[in-house]
Design a protein around this motif. Structure first.
Motif, short mmCIF file in Angstrom:
data_model
loop_
_atom_site.label_atom_id
_atom_site.label_comp_id
_atom_site.label_asym_id
_atom_site.label_seq_id
_atom_site.Cartn_x
_atom_site.Cartn_y
_atom_site.Cartn_z
N LEU A 24 0.90 -1.28 0.34
CA LEU A 24 0.35 0.02 -0.21
C LEU A 24 0.80 1.43 0.33
O LEU A 24 0.25 2.27 0.71
N GLU A 54 -0.98 3.75 -2.80
CA GLU A 54 -1.90 4.65 -2.21
C GLU A 54 -2.16 5.35 -1.03
O GLU A 54 -2.03 6.45 -0.97
N LYS A 81 -1.97 9.66 -0.54
CA LYS A 81 -2.70 10.39 0.38
C LYS A 81 -1.97 11.55 1.15
O LYS A 81 -2.65 12.47 1.51
N LEU A 131 -6.67 3.44 5.26
CA LEU A 131 -7.16 2.51 4.45
C LEU A 131 -6.84 0.42 3.84
O LEU A 131 -7.69 -0.37 3.08
#
Length: 373
Positions: free
Chosen positions: A109, A112, A116, A139
């Motif tokens: 992750l 991702e 953010k 997440l």
């Protein structure tokens, strides 16, 4: 102590599995968080018994007011694999539904999270850790999983993603006690190696295929590379503890290992109670996982080991014979490196391509994926 239940999704009709976690909380809410799990490879049972003793001892520490921060303990981290019994044999390393190793393919992750947090990060490292952990936890909680194996991985990541210390309890087929860790954790991990009496500590930036203990630390190292203009430390000490061999299950060993782990938590100021023993000196220097020589069977036959686990070998030392009783031929495999023979098979029949022995060498050998299947 709080007990929480986490259902595993993606199972067949009429079936139910859950991960049970025990949460021990101290007086200082801002203290470190320690995450300890056992049995991710469900057929590796020594860790389950160590977790049993850890639960008893942590409960006493909590009652005595000696606990600082939080310890989260999962005695059985893989209820799916624990129930995979085939013809009386426990098949807990691979998910029989997918064929995947339970301790591989944990999502990282990094991309991702980076997208953010980039607009939120600051010039303060500790503040950035809090921001990243908040976003990472969010997440993970929103990830949709279909298969049970992915639901299980998601649950374990959710419980551990904000831990300062992560201990993953495993064992090998036949082995001496040894550790796997990330290079960023070496200095912090060697006291644990000394306390446990480990005979090898192996480190790698990436072990291969995203195993649990690797992801816990490598996530941060990769995020550093992804967002180099922000101070992002590696705040998690992550270790896989290989508690000897599969048959090394005893009350004596398990209680001793549990107490040594608590001693490590005392060293890390997670417990305020005094050390139970003097801090020993580590018996070895850490070695690169890529320096490990793996002796691989080229032919089938009966395995005859010539050396015991824990023996220090030099190049040319004989390690194992594979005997073909039909042709009468014996194939001998010798060490090509200097180091400790830290693990070997607990089976005694070899098929071509089977790993026979592992020797912790000091120099990288330039291999690809560093872990076995």
């Amino acid at each position: 102590m709080e007990q929480h239940h986490h259902p595993v999704q993606g199972l067949s009709l009429g079936t139910f599995r859950e991960v049970v976690s025990f949460h021990f909380k101290g007086q200082a809410a801002c203290g470190p968080k320690v995450y300890i799990q056992a049995g991710l490879h469900a057929s590796e049972l020594p860790g389950l018994l160590v977790a049993h003793y850890l639960r008893e001892k942590l409960l006493k520490e909590e009652e005595n007011g000696s606990l600082v921060g939080e310890v989260l303990l999962i005695p059985v981290s893989n209820p799916v694999g624990l129930d995979q019994t085939l013809l009386t044999y426990q098949m807990g390393r691979f998910d029989l539904a997918s064929g995947e190793n339970f301790n591989r393919h944990f999502p990282s992750l990094v991309e991702e999270v980076a997208l953010k947090v980039e607009c939120e990060l600051t010039n303060t490292a500790q503040e950035n850790v809090k921001i990243v952990r908040r976003v990472l936890s969010d997440l993970i909680s929103k990830r949709e999983t279909v298969r049970a194996v992915d639901s299980l991985r998601n649950t374990l990541l959710q419980l551990s993603c904000d831990a300062d210390i992560t201990l993953d309890l495993h064992c090998d087929c036949e082995s001496v006690l040894h550790l796997y860790t990330h290079p960023s954790s070496i200095d912090d991990v060697m006291p644990l190696a000394a306390l446990l009496g480990a005979q090898a500590t192996l480190y790698a930036l990436e072990q291969g295929n995203n195993c649990f203990d690797e992801v816990a630390a490598s996530f941060w190292a990769k995020l550093q590379l992804r967002l180099p203009r922000f101070p992002i430390p590696v705040p998690t000490i992550s270790v896989a503890i290989e508690l000897r061999g599969q048959l090394d299950v005893s009350h004596l060993l398990a209680e001793q290992d549990a107490e040594r782990i608590l001693d490590f938590l005392r060293v890390r100021k997670v417990l305020s109670s005094p050390l139970s023993i003097e801090m020993p000196k580590a018996s070895h220097e850490p070695t690169p996982l890529d320096g490990t020589e793996v002796l691989v069977a080229q032919k089938p036959g009966v395995i005859v080991y010539l050396q015991s686990c824990g023996v220090y070998l030099k190049p040319g030392d004989p390690v194992v014979d594979v005997v073909d009783p039909i042709s009468g031929q014996t194939t001998r495999y010798c060490s090509g490196v200097e180091g400790v023979l830290f693990a070997r098979q607990n089976r005694r029949y070899a098929m071509p391509g089977m790993d026979l022995a592992y020797i912790a060498g000091n120099s990288p050998l330039g291999r690809g994926s560093l872990l076995s299947a």
